[in-house]
Design a protein around this motif. Sequence first.
Motif, PDB file in Angstrom:
ATOM      1  N   VAL A  96       0.826  -1.198   0.000  1.00  0.00           N
ATOM      2  CA  VAL A  96       0.000   0.000   0.000  1.00  0.00           C
ATOM      3  C   VAL A  96       0.868   1.260   0.000  1.00  0.00           C
ATOM      4  O   VAL A  96       0.478   2.286  -0.547  1.00  0.00           O
ATOM      5  CB  VAL A  96      -0.988  -0.002   1.194  1.00  0.00           C
ATOM      6  N   GLY A  97       2.058   1.181   0.550  1.00  0.00           N
ATOM      7  CA  GLY A  97       2.973   2.328   0.537  1.00  0.00           C
ATOM      8  C   GLY A  97       3.368   2.763  -0.857  1.00  0.00           C
ATOM      9  O   GLY A  97       3.797   3.893  -1.062  1.00  0.00           O
ATOM     10  N   ASP A  98       3.229   1.881  -1.833  1.00  0.00           N
ATOM     11  CA  ASP A  98       3.554   2.189  -3.227  1.00  0.00           C
ATOM     12  C   ASP A  98       2.310   2.521  -4.039  1.00  0.00           C
ATOM     13  O   ASP A  98       2.311   2.387  -5.260  1.00  0.00           O
ATOM     14  CB  ASP A  98       4.268   0.993  -3.878  1.00  0.00           C
ATOM     15  N   CYS A  99       1.242   2.919  -3.359  1.00  0.00           N
ATOM     16  CA  CYS A  99      -0.041   3.155  -4.022  1.00  0.00           C
ATOM     17  C   CYS A  99      -0.633   4.501  -3.620  1.00  0.00           C
ATOM     18  O   CYS A  99      -0.199   5.110  -2.652  1.00  0.00           O
ATOM     19  CB  CYS A  99      -1.043   2.067  -3.627  1.00  0.00           C
ATOM     20  N   VAL A 100      -1.632   4.923  -4.388  1.00  0.00           N
ATOM     21  CA  VAL A 100      -2.456   6.073  -4.015  1.00  0.00           C
ATOM     22  C   VAL A 100      -3.904   5.600  -3.992  1.00  0.00           C
ATOM     23  O   VAL A 100      -4.280   4.674  -4.703  1.00  0.00           O
ATOM     24  CB  VAL A 100      -2.293   7.267  -4.985  1.00  0.00           C
ATOM     25  N   LEU A 101      -4.689   6.239  -3.151  1.00  0.00           N
ATOM     26  CA  LEU A 101      -6.101   5.898  -3.028  1.00  0.00           C
ATOM     27  C   LEU A 101      -6.905   6.864  -3.890  1.00  0.00           C
ATOM     28  O   LEU A 101      -6.897   8.065  -3.657  1.00  0.00           O
ATOM     29  CB  LEU A 101      -6.543   5.980  -1.570  1.00  0.00           C
ATOM     30  N   ILE A 102      -7.571   6.322  -4.902  1.00  0.00           N
ATOM     31  CA  ILE A 102      -8.376   7.127  -5.815  1.00  0.00           C
ATOM     32  C   ILE A 102      -9.783   6.549  -5.847  1.00  0.00           C
ATOM     33  O   ILE A 102      -9.982   5.394  -6.225  1.00  0.00           O
ATOM     34  CB  ILE A 102      -7.785   7.124  -7.241  1.00  0.00           C
ATOM     35  N   GLU A 103     -10.746   7.361  -5.412  1.00  0.00           N
ATOM     36  CA  GLU A 103     -12.156   6.952  -5.430  1.00  0.00           C
ATOM     37  C   GLU A 103     -12.352   5.571  -4.811  1.00  0.00           C
ATOM     38  O   GLU A 103     -12.894   4.665  -5.430  1.00  0.00           O
ATOM     39  CB  GLU A 103     -12.703   7.001  -6.852  1.00  0.00           C
ATOM     40  N   SER A 104     -11.877   5.394  -3.590  1.00  0.00           N
ATOM     41  CA  SER A 104     -12.040   4.168  -2.794  1.00  0.00           C
ATOM     42  C   SER A 104     -11.339   2.949  -3.375  1.00  0.00           C
ATOM     43  O   SER A 104     -11.681   1.815  -3.046  1.00  0.00           O
ATOM     44  CB  SER A 104     -13.532   3.845  -2.608  1.00  0.00           C
ATOM     45  N   SER A 105     -10.366   3.159  -4.230  1.00  0.00           N
ATOM     46  CA  SER A 105      -9.634   2.038  -4.795  1.00  0.00           C
ATOM     47  C   SER A 105      -8.148   2.400  -4.888  1.00  0.00           C
ATOM     48  O   SER A 105      -7.804   3.532  -5.233  1.00  0.00           O
ATOM     49  CB  SER A 105     -10.189   1.727  -6.189  1.00  0.00           C
ATOM     50  N   TYR A 106      -7.275   1.441  -4.563  1.00  0.00           N
ATOM     51  CA  TYR A 106      -5.848   1.698  -4.637  1.00  0.00           C
ATOM     52  C   TYR A 106      -5.337   1.506  -6.061  1.00  0.00           C
ATOM     53  O   TYR A 106      -5.679   0.544  -6.728  1.00  0.00           O
ATOM     54  CB  TYR A 106      -5.071   0.762  -3.704  1.00  0.00           C
ATOM     55  N   VAL A 107      -4.501   2.448  -6.500  1.00  0.00           N
ATOM     56  CA  VAL A 107      -3.776   2.345  -7.759  1.00  0.00           C
ATOM     57  C   VAL A 107      -2.305   2.310  -7.364  1.00  0.00           C
ATOM     58  O   VAL A 107      -1.828   3.200  -6.655  1.00  0.00           O
ATOM     59  CB  VAL A 107      -4.070   3.551  -8.682  1.00  0.00           C
ATOM     60  N   CYS A 108      -1.605   1.272  -7.812  1.00  0.00           N
ATOM     61  CA  CYS A 108      -0.239   1.048  -7.337  1.00  0.00           C
ATOM     62  C   CYS A 108       0.785   1.236  -8.441  1.00  0.00           C
ATOM     63  O   CYS A 108       0.477   1.114  -9.633  1.00  0.00           O
ATOM     64  CB  CYS A 108      -0.110  -0.360  -6.764  1.00  0.00           C
ATOM     65  N   ARG A 109       2.023   1.491  -7.997  1.00  0.00           N
ATOM     66  CA  ARG A 109       3.149   1.585  -8.908  1.00  0.00           C
ATOM     67  C   ARG A 109       3.209   0.266  -9.684  1.00  0.00           C
ATOM     68  O   ARG A 109       3.103  -0.805  -9.121  1.00  0.00           O
ATOM     69  CB  ARG A 109       4.424   1.783  -8.090  1.00  0.00           C
ATOM     70  N   GLY A 110       3.333   0.356 -10.982  1.00  0.00           N
ATOM     71  CA  GLY A 110       3.325  -0.841 -11.819  1.00  0.00           C
ATOM     72  C   GLY A 110       1.976  -1.052 -12.476  1.00  0.00           C
ATOM     73  O   GLY A 110       1.894  -1.665 -13.541  1.00  0.00           O
TER      74      GLY A 110
END
Length: 186
Positions: A96-110
């Motif tokens: 999760v440290g490599d992700c951002v939270l967008i509209e209740s869903s995580y988007v991660c590096r990669g």
Amino acid sequence: SWITKLRAFAVVPNNGTLLGQAESLKLAQAMWDHGCSFGSNLTAEDITWGDCFDWSAALGWEFKTLEFFCPITCGCDRGKVNSACPQPQGLTCDTVGDCVLIESSYVCRGDVPTVQGFMEIDLADGLFDTWKAEVSQGVRMVLAGVAGVEAAVVKAEAAANGRELVEFEIFLTSGDPREVETTLSS
């Protein structure tokens, strides 16, 4: 919230049959004041509260343990039996440290292209250290505006190397990374 429940527990009328009422109020306040690093505050007040994974038997309650609320501080381990560690979208705390939270869903590096970089901030002596979080938030907002993206897709954090740098990463859910890089460098 969890703190509200602890505070409510502390004032439930009883005839001395509920263990840990006074401690629950102190625990709630310490958590409110110090976040997940509240433990040393309680130890200084001579309160034995237990640890991240088990409450002290002296407290006599069944509240969720801290590993759920403070997974990074507690070194959460989903491999443990009966772990209460959160795992949003099946992701671990490290992921999760490599992700951002967008509209209740995580988007991660990669998952999406990212643009990474840093900004050097020149402030009067001592101000950067005093205002790290605010400076990082400001950089995040400025980068979002310049790059033409939502602030939610920008991570910005003061560098840990003692220099006045803010490292950033923009998660591009749409758009061309080269265009964003060109815009940022101009």
